[in-house]
Write an enzyme that holds these catalytic residues in place. Structure first.
Site, PDB file in Angstrom:
ATOM      1  N   GLU A 278      26.000  42.860 -38.042  1.00  0.00           N
ATOM      2  CA  GLU A 278      25.272  42.809 -39.163  1.00  0.00           C
ATOM      3  C   GLU A 278      23.858  43.608 -39.328  1.00  0.00           C
ATOM      4  OE1 GLU A 278      24.448  38.693 -40.115  1.00  0.00           O
ATOM      5  OE2 GLU A 278      26.483  38.126 -40.073  1.00  0.00           O
TER       6      GLU A 278
ATOM      7  N   GLU B 190      35.857  36.251 -37.952  1.00  0.00           N
ATOM      8  CA  GLU B 190      34.984  34.894 -38.111  1.00  0.00           C
ATOM      9  C   GLU B 190      35.632  34.269 -39.308  1.00  0.00           C
ATOM     10  OE1 GLU B 190      30.714  35.268 -38.181  1.00  0.00           O
ATOM     11  OE2 GLU B 190      30.913  36.827 -36.900  1.00  0.00           O
TER      12      GLU B 190
HETATM   13  C1  XIL Z   1      26.613  31.129 -37.171  1.00  0.00           C
HETATM   14  C2  XIL Z   1      27.537  29.740 -36.509  1.00  0.00           C
HETATM   15  O1  XIL Z   1      28.534  29.418 -36.931  1.00  0.00           O
HETATM   16  C3  XIL Z   1      26.466  28.828 -36.477  1.00  0.00           C
HETATM   17  O2  XIL Z   1      26.663  27.533 -35.463  1.00  0.00           O
HETATM   18  C4  XIL Z   1      24.904  29.235 -36.113  1.00  0.00           C
HETATM   19  O3  XIL Z   1      24.064  28.195 -36.109  1.00  0.00           O
HETATM   20  C5  XIL Z   1      24.423  30.464 -36.853  1.00  0.00           C
HETATM   21  O4  XIL Z   1      25.591  31.510 -36.704  1.00  0.00           O
HETATM   22  N1  XIL Z   1      27.784  35.492 -38.844  1.00  0.00           N
HETATM   23  C6  XIL Z   1      28.043  35.500 -37.455  1.00  0.00           C
HETATM   24  C7  XIL Z   1      27.883  34.393 -36.812  1.00  0.00           C
HETATM   25  O5  XIL Z   1      28.047  36.526 -37.133  1.00  0.00           O
HETATM   26  O6  XIL Z   1      27.377  34.472 -35.615  1.00  0.00           O
HETATM   27  C8  XIL Z   1      27.396  33.191 -37.731  1.00  0.00           C
HETATM   28  O7  XIL Z   1      27.646  32.230 -36.903  1.00  0.00           O
HETATM   29  C9  XIL Z   1      27.858  33.061 -39.211  1.00  0.00           C
HETATM   30  C10 XIL Z   1      27.538  34.348 -39.672  1.00  0.00           C
END
Ligand code: XIL
Length: 466
Positions: A261, A371
């Site tokens: 990101e 994700e």
């Molecule tokens: C999120 C996780 O799902 C949570 O458990 C944590 O507290 C915060 O991060 N983008 C990403 C992930 O790359 O690492 C994130 O995951 C969600 C958004």
């Protein structure tokens, strides 16, 4: 006599003229009606609605179970209706229907309206397909990893997570326990315990381990965020962290999201501590250090990914990400792109996703849908306390999961890597609790319900592989 004849002639002329005017009114085309969203959707039917069309006397309503109207519902094959709505009855619960109308006058019928899609409520009573995801994927000509985000405390032998993981998934990503703020205690001091448990679980169970993520602005340990040294020393700390982690997991973690990101939603570089202290070339630096560490550890197979979100329906961001990637390609530092795909049942569209992924295909990169989840209640549109996972939402979600799996599966063999779902159970998804998304309400974005039962989204995933 002559005058009488002339009068007759001229009245005949006026009569004919008037007739021809009337004729031209008659051949003016009836406009196509505009069909509107249905009302009163229930288990047996719904109220179909449309707008008034000038000069029409009635409307012809078609209802079908197929979008191309090849399977018209009996009694709704051009059913003549004089109102601007019609209660459609005797349908089946939990079923997808489509409707359209034409306007009709005494002499004419218009073209078709737009098509409205509606799903009746109630359960479909169609059992979900119990086939295991990776079993079906591994039978494909060009298989790929089916990934799941995990937490270390889920991985005890015999837990429902453990059973499902071994049956259905061929890759894991740590949901948060392999991020910098979890591993890095202080400069050169690491807490490996939890991350090691996750990596060992994958390694012993023949499940691929994807590393997530070396550098992310949301997981900077406070000692580094508040670092008192110079910018050059800050860079060295980041280099040391990347080097030590990549080395620690050499041969065990098969791929890393090196930077996560780094592009803001407006397409500029995200204003993070890394940008401020290391300058705009920091992404390349981090990839370089990761590659050097892997090479020094003789880990020549390690794959390096850039990971980001919401590029498919944001062209500024998408262009900026690909510009960044082009630079990494020039420097021969990148193997693949992670597309997070925290999507909703409404967006991004099939075409937007395909376009986005295809840009990575043309650059010869591996593609990780990294994700995936699918909100059905985005922005908490249904009010917080009364939100329900209706049958209509269930089927819409199934269709959207099917769509993205189909898109992924259609990618060329060389570009496939993994399709990872971000969490197992709906009630443990990060989505409803994300402060970033400001989304305190209910949602059901995943493949299993709170009792570990497969949902229609899981069946949609399987159908996407057909
Ligand atoms: C999120 C996780 O799902 C949570 O458990 C944590 O507290 C915060 O991060 N983008 C990403 C992930 O790359 O690492 C994130 O995951 C969600 C958004």
């Amino acid at each position: 006599m002559k005058i009488k004849f002339l009068l007759l002639l001229s009245s005949l002329f006026f009569f004919l003229n008037a007739c021809s005017k009337e004729d031209s009114t008659v051949i003016e085309n009836l406009e196509n009606p505009l069909a509107n969203a249905p009302k009163d959707v229930n288990d047996n039917g719904f109220r179909a609605k449309w707008n008034y069309v000038s000069k029409s006397k009635s409307y012809l309503l078609d209802v079908s179970t197929t979008e191309n109207f090849s399977a018209l519902v009996p009694n709704y094959n051009s059913k003549e209706v004089t109102d601007l709505n019609e209660v459609v009855v005797s349908l089946t619960g939990g079923t997808q229907y489509y409707y359209r109308v034409r306007a009709k006058s005494e002499t004419q019928t218009s073209g078709y309206s737009n098509v409205i899609s509606v799903v009746t409520t109630g359960t479909s009573n169609v059992p979900e397909d119990p086939t295991f995801l990776k079993v079906k994927v591994n039978k494909l000509a060009n298989p790929f990893f089916v990934g799941m985000a995990v937490k270390a405390n889920q991985l005890n032998a015999g837990s429902p997570y453990d059973v499902i993981l071994k049956n259905e998934f061929s890759s894991i990503s740590a949901e948060y326990e392999m991020k910098m703020d979890q591993i890095s205690v202080a400069s050169g001091v690491y807490n490996w315990t939890v991350a090691d448990k996750i990596v060992a679980y994958g390694n012993t169970n023949n499940i691929n381990v994807h590393g997530h993520a070396l550098v992310w602005h949301n997981s900077v340990p406070s000692w580094l965020a508040n670092y008192a040294g110079t910018d050059a020393e800050f860079s060295l700390e980041v280099k040391k962290y990347i080097t030590d982690v990549v080395t620690h997991y050499k041969g065990k973690v098969k791929s890393w999201d090196v930077v996560n990101e780094s592009i803001a939603d407006n397409g500029s570089m995200r204003n993070t501590v890394f940008l401020r202290r290391m300058g705009p070339n920091y992404v390349n630096d981090c990839f370089k250090w990761a590659r050097e560490a892997a090479n020094a550890a003789a880990d020549t197979q390690l794959l390096l990914f850039y990971n980001d979100y919401a590029t498919s329906d944001n062209s500024n961001k998408q262009n900026a990400v690909y510009t960044l990637i082009d630079k990494l390609i020039t420097d021969k530092l990148i193997d693949g792109v992670g597309f997070q795909m925290h999507n909703t049942i409404f967006a991004p569209s099939k075409i937007q996703i395909e376009k986005d992924l295809n840009r990575a295909v043309t650059k010869g990169l591996k593609i990780h849908i990294s994700e995936l989840d699918m909100q059905v209640n985005p922005g908490n549109a249904q009010s917080n306390l009364t939100a329900t996972f209706t049958n209509e939402l269930r089927l819409a979600q199934k269709a959207k999961y099917k769509e993205i799996v189909k898109i992924y599966n259609a990618l060329p063999k060389a570009n496939k890597y993994a399709l990872t779902v971000w969490g197992m159970k709906d009630n443990e998804s990060w989505i409803p609790f994300s402060t970033e998304l400001n989304h305190p309400g209910n949602d059901w974005p995943l493949l299993y319900d709170s009792n570990f039962a497969i949902k229609s989204s899981h069946t949609g995933f399987l159908e996407g592989l057909d």
